[in-house]
Design an enzyme around this catalytic site. Structure first.
Site, PDB file in Angstrom:
ATOM      1  N   ASN A  84       0.812  -1.206   0.000  1.00 58.03           N
ATOM      2  CA  ASN A  84       0.000   0.000   0.000  1.00 58.03           C
ATOM      3  C   ASN A  84       0.855   1.269   0.000  1.00 58.03           C
ATOM      4  O   ASN A  84       2.073   1.225  -0.165  1.00 58.03           O
ATOM      5  CB  ASN A  84      -0.979  -0.041   1.182  1.00 58.03           C
ATOM      6  CG  ASN A  84      -2.338   0.504   0.825  1.00 58.03           C
ATOM      7  OD1 ASN A  84      -2.457   1.564   0.224  1.00 58.03           O
ATOM      8  ND2 ASN A  84      -3.379  -0.228   1.198  1.00 58.03           N
ATOM      9  N   HIS A 114      24.263  -0.819  11.184  1.00 58.27           N
ATOM     10  CA  HIS A 114      25.623  -0.363  11.491  1.00 58.27           C
ATOM     11  C   HIS A 114      26.067  -0.966  12.821  1.00 58.27           C
ATOM     12  O   HIS A 114      25.222  -1.290  13.671  1.00 58.27           O
ATOM     13  CB  HIS A 114      25.670   1.169  11.598  1.00 58.27           C
ATOM     14  CG  HIS A 114      25.031   1.870  10.443  1.00 58.27           C
ATOM     15  ND1 HIS A 114      25.653   2.018   9.235  1.00 58.27           N
ATOM     16  CD2 HIS A 114      23.805   2.448  10.307  1.00 58.27           C
ATOM     17  CE1 HIS A 114      24.850   2.660   8.407  1.00 58.27           C
ATOM     18  NE2 HIS A 114      23.722   2.930   9.038  1.00 58.27           N
ATOM     19  N   GLY A 152      -0.445  -1.430   9.183  1.00 58.95           N
ATOM     20  CA  GLY A 152       0.080  -0.105   8.864  1.00 58.95           C
ATOM     21  C   GLY A 152       1.169   0.351   9.823  1.00 58.95           C
ATOM     22  O   GLY A 152       1.107   0.133  11.026  1.00 58.95           O
ATOM     23  N   ALA A 170      -0.552  -3.359  13.560  1.00 57.32           N
ATOM     24  CA  ALA A 170      -0.155  -2.013  13.148  1.00 57.32           C
ATOM     25  C   ALA A 170       0.767  -1.367  14.176  1.00 57.32           C
ATOM     26  O   ALA A 170       0.577  -1.513  15.380  1.00 57.32           O
ATOM     27  CB  ALA A 170      -1.390  -1.151  12.934  1.00 57.32           C
ATOM     28  N   ARG A 193      -0.785 -14.681  20.244  1.00 54.27           N
ATOM     29  CA  ARG A 193      -1.663 -15.844  20.220  1.00 54.27           C
ATOM     30  C   ARG A 193      -1.466 -16.616  18.918  1.00 54.27           C
ATOM     31  O   ARG A 193      -1.024 -16.066  17.910  1.00 54.27           O
ATOM     32  CB  ARG A 193      -3.127 -15.460  20.388  1.00 54.27           C
ATOM     33  CG  ARG A 193      -3.780 -14.754  19.235  1.00 54.27           C
ATOM     34  CD  ARG A 193      -5.236 -14.447  19.551  1.00 54.27           C
ATOM     35  NE  ARG A 193      -5.913 -13.723  18.508  1.00 54.27           N
ATOM     36  CZ  ARG A 193      -6.609 -14.289  17.525  1.00 54.27           C
ATOM     37  NH1 ARG A 193      -6.702 -15.604  17.437  1.00 54.27           N
ATOM     38  NH2 ARG A 193      -7.230 -13.548  16.618  1.00 54.27           N
TER      39      ARG A 193
END
Length: 200
Positions: A84, A114, A152, A170, A193
């Site tokens: 998306n 790094h 997201g 998210a 879970r």
């Protein structure tokens, strides 16, 4: 003697200023700029650009814009994948995405990292006249297996594998590999879970 790209893919310290690497970066910037400028319904142009940009791209792949990546050629994507809006893939090492994967907006996948110790991270006595940057970098691959859903704003760090059928909540920061068939979320991301216990 290994090339800098070979060192990178082997998880060793590598020179990000190497000419071959810089050429890959500039090529990826050009192609992503072109891709991000295409109309969302110009499927033929978008498909052609992505086929040039990535190592492998399967069928029924939809990558919304804007999309950003570092090298491009280290990204492999299976079939039936949605990526998306506003995702960033730093693919110094390989990013492998399986089949039937959903990746929500603002997901960031990083392979580059790094050294933590300052003396290892910074080049002592660096003046700017060297053919190397003032910092040291290495990269570790990221793998997202089949049927994964990533929510997201998730950040996936170097060396992580997300197991088959997993769901990542998210806003999670995935610092370690996540097993298959689980819901995981948090910072750091942890399984909370089991799901799909039949294995289907």
């Amino acid at each position: 003697m290994k090339s800098e790209i070979e060192k990178c893919l082997d998880g060793q310290l590598f020179n990000t200023s190497d000419s071959e690497i810089q050429s890959l970066i500039h090529r990826a910037r050009k192609l992503t700029r072109e891709y991000n400028s295409t109309a969302s319904d110009d499927t033929s142009s978008r498909k052609e650009i992505l086929s040039q940009l990535f190592n492998i791209i399967g069928s029924n792949v939809n990558i919304d814009t804007p999309f950003y990546c570092d090298y491009g050629k280290h990204i492999s994507i299976g079939n039936n994948v949605i990526i998306n809006i506003n995702c960033t893939f730093v693919d110094c090492n390989k990013i492998e995405i399986g089949n039937n994967v959903l990746i929500a907006s603002n997901v960031q996948i990083y392979t580059a990292t790094h050294p933590v110790e300052m003396r290892e991270r910074l080049v002592e006595g660096w003046t700017g006249n060297e053919d190397i940057p003032y910092f040291r970098t290495f990269a570790l691959p990221v793998k997202i297996e089949d049927n994964v859903w990533i929510g997201g704003g998730v950040i996936i760090l170097p060396g992580v594998t997300i197991g088959r059928n997993a769901v990542i909540g998210a806003g999670s920061v995935v610092t370690r590999s996540i097993p298959e068939n689980c819901v995981a979320f948090g910072n750091p991301c942890r399984p909370v879970r089991s799901i799909n216990e039949s294995g289907e």
